[in-house]
Design an enzyme around this catalytic site. Structure first.
Site, PDB file in Angstrom:
ATOM      1  N   ASP A 152       0.844  -1.197   0.000  1.00 43.35           N
ATOM      2  CA  ASP A 152       0.000   0.000   0.000  1.00 43.35           C
ATOM      3  C   ASP A 152       0.879   1.247   0.000  1.00 43.35           C
ATOM      4  O   ASP A 152       2.058   1.177   0.317  1.00 43.35           O
ATOM      5  CB  ASP A 152      -0.975   0.015   1.195  1.00 43.35           C
TER       6      ASP A 152
ATOM      7  N   ASP B 139       1.241   5.210   1.268  1.00 44.45           N
ATOM      8  CA  ASP B 139       0.768   6.316   2.096  1.00 44.45           C
ATOM      9  C   ASP B 139       1.466   7.575   1.644  1.00 44.45           C
ATOM     10  O   ASP B 139       2.669   7.573   1.366  1.00 44.45           O
ATOM     11  CB  ASP B 139       1.103   6.055   3.574  1.00 44.45           C
TER      12      ASP B 139
ATOM     13  N   ASP C 239       7.455   4.587  13.908  1.00 45.08           N
ATOM     14  CA  ASP C 239       8.057   3.588  14.787  1.00 45.08           C
ATOM     15  C   ASP C 239       9.564   3.383  14.555  1.00 45.08           C
ATOM     16  O   ASP C 239      10.375   3.689  15.422  1.00 45.08           O
ATOM     17  CB  ASP C 239       7.274   2.260  14.740  1.00 45.08           C
TER      18      ASP C 239
HETATM   19  P1  ATP Z   1       3.253  -2.911   5.495  1.00 43.24           P
HETATM   20  O1  ATP Z   1       2.244  -1.980   4.871  1.00 43.24           O
HETATM   21  O2  ATP Z   1       4.226  -3.494   4.546  1.00 43.24           O
HETATM   22  O3  ATP Z   1       2.611  -3.923   6.364  1.00 43.24           O
HETATM   23  P2  ATP Z   1       4.058  -0.528   6.853  1.00 43.24           P
HETATM   24  O4  ATP Z   1       5.277  -0.175   7.664  1.00 43.24           O
HETATM   25  O5  ATP Z   1       3.790   0.274   5.639  1.00 43.24           O
HETATM   26  O6  ATP Z   1       4.158  -2.056   6.514  1.00 43.24           O
HETATM   27  P3  ATP Z   1       1.502   0.416   7.693  1.00 43.24           P
HETATM   28  O7  ATP Z   1       0.570  -0.157   8.709  1.00 43.24           O
HETATM   29  O8  ATP Z   1       1.065   0.522   6.289  1.00 43.24           O
HETATM   30  O9  ATP Z   1       2.818  -0.459   7.807  1.00 43.24           O
HETATM   31  O10 ATP Z   1       1.941   1.831   8.251  1.00 43.24           O
HETATM   32  C1  ATP Z   1       2.521   2.843   7.446  1.00 43.24           C
HETATM   33  C2  ATP Z   1       3.524   3.634   8.260  1.00 43.24           C
HETATM   34  O11 ATP Z   1       2.883   4.263   9.368  1.00 43.24           O
HETATM   35  C3  ATP Z   1       4.653   2.823   8.891  1.00 43.24           C
HETATM   36  O12 ATP Z   1       5.693   2.558   7.995  1.00 43.24           O
HETATM   37  C4  ATP Z   1       5.089   3.728  10.028  1.00 43.24           C
HETATM   38  O13 ATP Z   1       5.860   4.805   9.575  1.00 43.24           O
HETATM   39  C5  ATP Z   1       3.754   4.285  10.501  1.00 43.24           C
HETATM   40  N1  ATP Z   1       3.157   3.442  11.560  1.00 43.24           N
HETATM   41  C6  ATP Z   1       2.244   2.467  11.415  1.00 43.24           C
HETATM   42  N2  ATP Z   1       1.910   1.917  12.588  1.00 43.24           N
HETATM   43  C7  ATP Z   1       2.630   2.579  13.520  1.00 43.24           C
HETATM   44  C8  ATP Z   1       2.734   2.485  14.935  1.00 43.24           C
HETATM   45  N3  ATP Z   1       2.024   1.593  15.621  1.00 43.24           N
HETATM   46  N4  ATP Z   1       3.580   3.342  15.561  1.00 43.24           N
HETATM   47  C9  ATP Z   1       4.277   4.268  14.873  1.00 43.24           C
HETATM   48  N5  ATP Z   1       4.241   4.394  13.554  1.00 43.24           N
HETATM   49  C10 ATP Z   1       3.429   3.563  12.872  1.00 43.24           C
HETATM   50 MG    MG Z   2       2.120   0.111   4.399  1.00 43.70          MG
END
Ligand code: ATP
Ligand code: MG
Length: 420
Positions: free
Chosen positions: A71, A73, A146
């Site tokens: 995805d 963002d 994070d």
């Molecule tokens: P994936 O989409 O591959 O599972 P992701 O790191 O992109 O991994 P998402 O849930 O899409 O995970 O979150 C997008 C971004 O938002 C993360 O990369 C991080 O920067 C931030 N983020 C998400 N969850 C948290 C959290 N619990 N605490 C702090 N930052 C977060």
């Molecule tokens: Mg993501």
């Protein structure tokens, strides 16, 4: 002046200091074709209207690895109202902190305004209210993310990478490092423990020691997280294309047993069965085929059912009654440990209950099984048992041929079987 080269600007400075030959992965290049055209379009519209806009988070991390993100963002200095105003097909979501979903057919690009860190506001009664609802600068936005590798911003229009926390260095060295004080950050949101291990599994990286040390202490706090959020996170371990390495990491870090009933003893047979199930899951996901959580849970927990069933075969006269009792007991125990929604347990039970019927040779029952609404899942499960030497291979082969046969061949096959 030469045009901006298609490399990451911030990295470029470091690039001069470091020897290129040290890199195993060409981290300085981002393959634009891996980026959703809709994400690029969204960023272009924002920029054309005078705003800053970047891809952020996991998408940037994955792109640097040369992996297609699941995805995208986008973050910007535009407010939600301004974003919403720019995109005809968009909707504002979130009650306190507003985000905007920009809709392009089936793809949704999540656009959020730079956000500042959670503020703790002391109250007159001594309590503290956490205020999580403020716009901020890009630097503040990075601070509240994070891990360093999840806090990079990338603009696909000018190829600029913004990296306040040396995320690129950590990515290069395969290190997952929490931004800020790890213990505080886990306490703030214990789900970050699971996120850390999930990225370890996905990208084969190592959790930085100071980011690992507080985890044991924080793990019990996972129980305070709403079940639906926890459930989604656990599902992501297994249904995003790296199930096998997730299982290994979860076992090594002793978190698998937090969520699923686990065998009390080490068994090669169980390991083989689960590994085969996980490998098949990864294969299906990577071929863009659907994967049902019920099937996943049914093979993760089958050994529990199997062992009990075996025990009951001796105690209970009717083998099927023994199987049913084993199933009910396992589900009851599992639900106490980590609830699985009824819509999944109903299918799991059916998959398990149908297993003995693949060994039944009565013509009527063979046809009835074939017409059962859960036949396909139960058949795949039976093949998994054959693949793991739990069931005679010939049974799997017979059923596979039977499915492929036309009606005439089917009836011949059944006749032959009953003659035997
Ligand atoms: P994936 O989409 O591959 O599972 P992701 O790191 O992109 O991994 P998402 O849930 O899409 O995970 O979150 C997008 C971004 O938002 C993360 O990369 C991080 O920067 C931030 N983020 C998400 N969850 C948290 C959290 N619990 N605490 C702090 N930052 C977060
Ligand atoms: Mg993501």
């Amino acid at each position: 002046m030469s045009a901006t080269p298609p490399i990451l600007k911030a990295f470029f400075k470091k690039f001069k200091k470091t020897k290129k030959s040290n890199f195993e992965i060409d981290f300085e290049k981002i393959d634009i074709s891996l980026i959703s055209v809709h994400a690029i379009k969204t960023i272009e519209v924002l920029e054309d209207n005078g705003f800053e806009a970047y891809l952020v988070g996991g998408a940037v991390r994955d792109l640097l690895f040369g992996i297609k993100p699941k995805d995208f963002d986008v973050v910007t200095n535009a407010t939600p109202d301004q974003i919403h105003h720019l995109f005809r097909r968009s909707r504002m979501i979130g009650r306190r902190f507003k985000l905007v979903h920009v809709i392009y057919g089936r793809e949704v690009i999540e656009v959020s305004t730079y956000r500042s860190q959670q503020k703790e506001i002391p109250q007159s009664d001594g309590s503290v209210i956490k205020d999580d609802n403020h716009y901020g600068t890009i630097e503040e936005d990075a601070m509240r993310r994070d891990f360093t590798i999840n806090a990079m911003f990338y603009s696909p229009t000018n190829h600029k990478l913004v990296d306040f926390h040396e995320g690129l260095e950590d990515l290069k060295h395969g290190i997952i490092r929490m931004i800020g004080d790890p213990e505080k950050r886990y306490q703030e949101d214990p789900i970050r423990i699971l996120r850390a291990f999930r990225v370890c599994a996905k990208l084969n990286m190592t959790l930085h020691t100071p980011s690992r040390s507080p985890i044991k202490k924080i793990i019990p706090l996972l129980h305070d997280i709403p079940h639906s959020r926890l459930f989604d996170e656990v599902i992501k371990f297994f249904l995003t294309g790296h199930a096998l390495s997730s299982y290994k990491v979860m076992q090594d870090e002793s978190i698998f047993a937090q969520f699923f009933l686990s065998p009390e003893f080490k068994s090669e047979e169980i390991d083989l069965f689960i590994s085969n199930g996980l490998k098949n899951t990864d294969l299906r996901i990577n071929q863009d085929k659907s994967c049902n959580p019920s099937f996943l849970f049914s093979f993760l927990l089958w050994h529990q059912v199997y062992v009990l069933w075996d025990q009951y075969k001796a105690e209970i006269k009717h083998s099927i009654a023994g199987l049913n009792q084993a199933i009910d007991e396992v589900i009851e125990k599992q639900i106490k440990l980590f609830p699985i929604h009824k819509r999944f347990t109903i299918t799991m039970k059916e998959i398990w209950r149908l297993q003995p019927r693949f060994e039944n040779q009565s013509p009527k029952k063979i046809y009835r099984l074939l017409l059962h609404p859960r036949f396909r899942a139960a058949y795949d499960f039976m093949l998994l048992r054959c693949q793991s030497n739990q069931l005679d291979q010939s049974i799997g082969i017979w059923w596979t041929n039977f499915i492929d046969a036309d009606n005439h061949e089917k009836s011949l096959m059944v006749k032959q079987l009953t003659r035997k």
